[in-house]
Write an enzyme that holds these catalytic residues in place. Sequence first.
Site, PDB file in Angstrom:
ATOM      1  N   ASP A  68       0.795  -1.231   0.000  1.00 39.24           N
ATOM      2  CA  ASP A  68       0.000   0.000   0.000  1.00 39.24           C
ATOM      3  C   ASP A  68       0.833   1.289   0.000  1.00 39.24           C
ATOM      4  OD1 ASP A  68       0.953  -0.134   2.542  1.00 39.24           O
ATOM      5  OD2 ASP A  68      -0.995  -0.245   3.548  1.00 39.24           O
TER       6      ASP A  68
ATOM      7  N   ARG B   8      -4.670   4.564   6.432  1.00 42.65           N
ATOM      8  CA  ARG B   8      -5.036   4.257   5.054  1.00 42.65           C
ATOM      9  C   ARG B   8      -5.975   5.293   4.472  1.00 42.65           C
ATOM     10  NH1 ARG B   8      -4.101  -1.012   3.156  1.00 42.65           N
ATOM     11  NH2 ARG B   8      -5.503  -0.313   1.512  1.00 42.65           N
TER      12      ARG B   8
ATOM     13  N   TYR C  97       0.827  -3.656  10.978  1.00 39.39           N
ATOM     14  CA  TYR C  97       1.828  -4.688  10.688  1.00 39.39           C
ATOM     15  C   TYR C  97       2.384  -5.163  12.016  1.00 39.39           C
ATOM     16  CZ  TYR C  97       2.585  -3.821   5.658  1.00 39.39           C
ATOM     17  OH  TYR C  97       2.468  -3.716   4.304  1.00 39.39           O
TER      18      TYR C  97
ATOM     19  N   PRO D  83       8.369  -6.112   4.236  1.00 41.90           N
ATOM     20  CA  PRO D  83       7.488  -5.008   3.835  1.00 41.90           C
ATOM     21  C   PRO D  83       7.741  -3.729   4.636  1.00 41.90           C
ATOM     22  CG  PRO D  83       6.280  -6.509   5.263  1.00 41.90           C
ATOM     23  CD  PRO D  83       7.672  -7.066   5.129  1.00 41.90           C
TER      24      PRO D  83
HETATM   25  P1  FAD Z   1       2.889  -9.933  -7.594  1.00 39.19           P
HETATM   26  O1  FAD Z   1       2.118  -8.770  -7.119  1.00 39.19           O
HETATM   27  O2  FAD Z   1       3.153 -11.027  -6.632  1.00 39.19           O
HETATM   28  O3  FAD Z   1       2.126 -10.493  -8.858  1.00 39.19           O
HETATM   29  C1  FAD Z   1       2.447 -11.724  -9.447  1.00 39.19           C
HETATM   30  C2  FAD Z   1       1.252 -12.218 -10.235  1.00 39.19           C
HETATM   31  O4  FAD Z   1       1.661 -13.342 -11.001  1.00 39.19           O
HETATM   32  C3  FAD Z   1       0.122 -12.686  -9.353  1.00 39.19           C
HETATM   33  O5  FAD Z   1      -1.060 -12.010  -9.699  1.00 39.19           O
HETATM   34  C4  FAD Z   1       0.047 -14.187  -9.595  1.00 39.19           C
HETATM   35  O6  FAD Z   1      -1.272 -14.675  -9.562  1.00 39.19           O
HETATM   36  C5  FAD Z   1       0.636 -14.324 -10.978  1.00 39.19           C
HETATM   37  N1  FAD Z   1       1.252 -15.637 -11.242  1.00 39.19           N
HETATM   38  C6  FAD Z   1       2.135 -16.291 -10.465  1.00 39.19           C
HETATM   39  N2  FAD Z   1       2.499 -17.455 -11.048  1.00 39.19           N
HETATM   40  C7  FAD Z   1       1.827 -17.535 -12.209  1.00 39.19           C
HETATM   41  C8  FAD Z   1       1.775 -18.497 -13.261  1.00 39.19           C
HETATM   42  N3  FAD Z   1       2.501 -19.614 -13.243  1.00 39.19           N
HETATM   43  N4  FAD Z   1       0.964 -18.275 -14.307  1.00 39.19           N
HETATM   44  C9  FAD Z   1       0.209 -17.141 -14.376  1.00 39.19           C
HETATM   45  N5  FAD Z   1       0.227 -16.203 -13.407  1.00 39.19           N
HETATM   46  C10 FAD Z   1       1.025 -16.378 -12.345  1.00 39.19           C
HETATM   47  N6  FAD Z   1       3.964  -5.843   0.272  1.00 39.19           N
HETATM   48  C11 FAD Z   1       3.910  -4.930   1.236  1.00 39.19           C
HETATM   49  O7  FAD Z   1       4.626  -3.931   1.152  1.00 39.19           O
HETATM   50  N7  FAD Z   1       3.059  -5.099   2.291  1.00 39.19           N
HETATM   51  C12 FAD Z   1       2.251  -6.184   2.401  1.00 39.19           C
HETATM   52  O8  FAD Z   1       1.521  -6.330   3.359  1.00 39.19           O
HETATM   53  C13 FAD Z   1       2.290  -7.133   1.426  1.00 39.19           C
HETATM   54  N8  FAD Z   1       1.494  -8.206   1.471  1.00 39.19           N
HETATM   55  C14 FAD Z   1       1.532  -9.103   0.476  1.00 39.19           C
HETATM   56  C15 FAD Z   1       0.680 -10.182   0.521  1.00 39.19           C
HETATM   57  C16 FAD Z   1       0.681 -11.113  -0.505  1.00 39.19           C
HETATM   58  C17 FAD Z   1      -0.256 -12.278  -0.438  1.00 39.19           C
HETATM   59  C18 FAD Z   1       1.562 -10.953  -1.613  1.00 39.19           C
HETATM   60  C19 FAD Z   1       1.571 -11.940  -2.758  1.00 39.19           C
HETATM   61  C20 FAD Z   1       2.416  -9.874  -1.639  1.00 39.19           C
HETATM   62  C21 FAD Z   1       2.408  -8.939  -0.602  1.00 39.19           C
HETATM   63  N9  FAD Z   1       3.241  -7.837  -0.624  1.00 39.19           N
HETATM   64  C22 FAD Z   1       3.182  -6.924   0.346  1.00 39.19           C
HETATM   65  C23 FAD Z   1       4.256  -7.653  -1.667  1.00 39.19           C
HETATM   66  C24 FAD Z   1       3.824  -6.764  -2.773  1.00 39.19           C
HETATM   67  O9  FAD Z   1       2.485  -6.965  -3.045  1.00 39.19           O
HETATM   68  C25 FAD Z   1       4.744  -7.150  -3.917  1.00 39.19           C
HETATM   69  O10 FAD Z   1       6.059  -6.681  -3.616  1.00 39.19           O
HETATM   70  C26 FAD Z   1       4.305  -6.614  -5.231  1.00 39.19           C
HETATM   71  O11 FAD Z   1       2.984  -6.984  -5.502  1.00 39.19           O
HETATM   72  C27 FAD Z   1       5.229  -7.195  -6.283  1.00 39.19           C
HETATM   73  O12 FAD Z   1       4.655  -7.054  -7.506  1.00 39.19           O
HETATM   74  P2  FAD Z   1       4.885  -8.105  -8.675  1.00 39.19           P
HETATM   75  O13 FAD Z   1       4.099  -7.581  -9.805  1.00 39.19           O
HETATM   76  O14 FAD Z   1       6.332  -8.334  -8.843  1.00 39.19           O
HETATM   77  O15 FAD Z   1       4.309  -9.509  -8.164  1.00 39.19           O
END
Ligand code: FAD
Length: 639
Positions: free
Chosen positions: A77, A267, A276, A355
């Site tokens: 966030d 928020r 957290y 985080p």
């Molecule tokens: P992500 O946001 O993880 O996106 C990856 C996407 O790829 C997902 O939508 C997933 O469904 C998709 N995917 C994965 N494997 C496959 C596949 N084989 N085929 C098709 N699609 C696939 N950060 C904070 O700062 N505070 C928090 O409280 C926090 N909580 C989090 C809780 C969760 C459950 C998660 C997953 C992340 C959290 N984060 C948090 C981290 C933050 O959200 C990430 O750093 C950020 O989203 C990274 O972005 P990204 O696009 O690299 O990956």
Amino acid sequence: MQFHLDGFHPGDPRYSDPQDRVVPPPLKRPLPQQVDVMIVGCGPAGLNLAAQLSQFGSISTCIVDQKDDRLLVGQADGIACRTMEMFQAYEFADQIQQEAYWVNETAFWKPDAEHPGQISRSSKIQDVEDDLSEFPHVIINQARVHDHFLEVMRQSPGKVEPHYSRRLVDLQVDTEAEDYPVTLTFERAVNYSQYGKEQEIVKARYVVGCDGARSSVRTLIGRELVGDSINQAWGVMDVLAVTDFPDIRLKAAIHSNNEGNMLIIPREGGYMVRLYIELDKLKQDERISRDEITADYLISAANRIMQPYTVEVKEVAWWSVYEIGQRLTTAFDDSEEGRLPRVFLAGDACHTHSPKAGQGLNTSVNDTWNLGWKLAHVLTGRANPELLSTYSAERQHVAQMLINFDREFSTMFSAKPKSADNPDGVDPAEFQKYFVRFGRYTAGTSIRYNPSSLVGSGEHQSLATGQTTGMRFHSAPAVRLADARPVQLGHCVKADARWHIFAFAGQQPPMSDQCRVRALCDFLQNEHNSPLKRFTPAGADVDSVIDLHAMFQQYHRDIDVDQIHPLLQPLKGRYGLRDYEKVFCTDHSGAGDFYALRGIDREQGCLIIVRPDQYIAEILPLDDYAGLSRFFEGVLTRP
Ligand code: FAD
């Protein structure tokens, strides 16, 4: 804006009926058989890349996710100032600003000296130093950031919409193939009854794995996340609550004596708050296994940590246990000696960390912000594929810095407060100093790319002491000459993969014989080695690859638009209409003088070449035409 008063509802809060707030998922349709770029993962990294590539109608982009719809709640966030600057390039920063919580102050709480079982405030500090950015540090649900990217994608020439419910199961790169060398296999992730285990095969020129910490793309190209194997677990919950804790509408770091540590993040909407709770730091006899953790367990832990204050939770909008280690992949692409990359990794797929400093989303979107324009250049023939090698080189260095920072920051945050019983603990004042010292880093504004074909040596840095070669172009106020509108000069750079030359004039009368901006315009317009002449495709607008802007020190009413060089007011588009938005003057109304704020040499002026991702490629004297030509020759190819 105030919202969520009567309960949390996901989506755009401007719609009064919660049912209207969420856009329905796009119709399910088959995957294309061939694409230029296949993006795996609709997190912030993937959506940002899709939003950038969607600006190009000629590039076919496909983005898939195994989920069956967009994200609605939870995850990250915190939006750093630098990320807001990037959102401005898509023109949705203003909407985010309106809707989000602004982190203006941070409070620090420690065990009370007289009653160590209770906490008391040690201090409050300004969160972001003055003039670090024209944007605040804000807090908003990650899902709303996704919504904005999705809207940009839908509205842009490329009209990209995600394909949900597709899971990547295989990826092969044919190193001999010239065209579409990557073959990807997807399985339908839901509705097996309707589709069975139906597989779809897609061939792509390039693939970007934005598929998060458990990335399949990473595994399939044989890269590994290496680093700490011990994960830190955090309980995180977004709640609507009533409390007597006085700093509930401030970001607050709380260190209790024996009950553990907590971070409060107010928020958007004025009522909701994120808590957290560092689970490893709870008292030994208070800890339970991860699987047994419930929202009630986290609420009790929060109440123990913040004694003598209490929090009564009325609604839990989202909660999770977020478990993560500090890890980094060995490389951000699949290149090998003598072979250029075809598959890239971005975001959590190549770096994970705690985080606490709010860097996950921010670093992830900035990865693909770096990659997007490079892919667009190669796919539209503006640059050779060698350009793509600079992605891993530039971003891996940034991620390594993030891991180092996070390790130090987490250790300090997690350490017990120093006290008579615990002399080896961390002095809360030290933690606070560290927090302030790294403010620029957490704001994302201290990132600096090393000298390369895309970043100059900094030889002429003295001409603009407040704009650093390799760092982002630091915006400041300006007045647009033609319509006297106060603007931010940096907002000229949009997410359209164009290069920018900002010509800052010396003190000579604008466009006089002595004016070196005029001479620069003559060179750019007429000479055979002008980068504008060399790299602009025939028939395209003169600013379609490199966009020239000028700034003068004079009061804007003292310059007439008819004095301006035609290259700075080019005729464009189907009707040959004049573009009046390229010439600026310093602000004389008190908002701030660009030259003074950014250390531009008033006598000599200078020119600053800004990359499509807003980073400063080079600073040159206004008459260094050879240097200007040489720089672009090293990056762009002739159409
Ligand atoms: P992500 O946001 O993880 O996106 C990856 C996407 O790829 C997902 O939508 C997933 O469904 C998709 N995917 C994965 N494997 C496959 C596949 N084989 N085929 C098709 N699609 C696939 N950060 C904070 O700062 N505070 C928090 O409280 C926090 N909580 C989090 C809780 C969760 C459950 C998660 C997953 C992340 C959290 N984060 C948090 C981290 C933050 O959200 C990430 O750093 C950020 O989203 C990274 O972005 P990204 O696009 O690299 O990956």
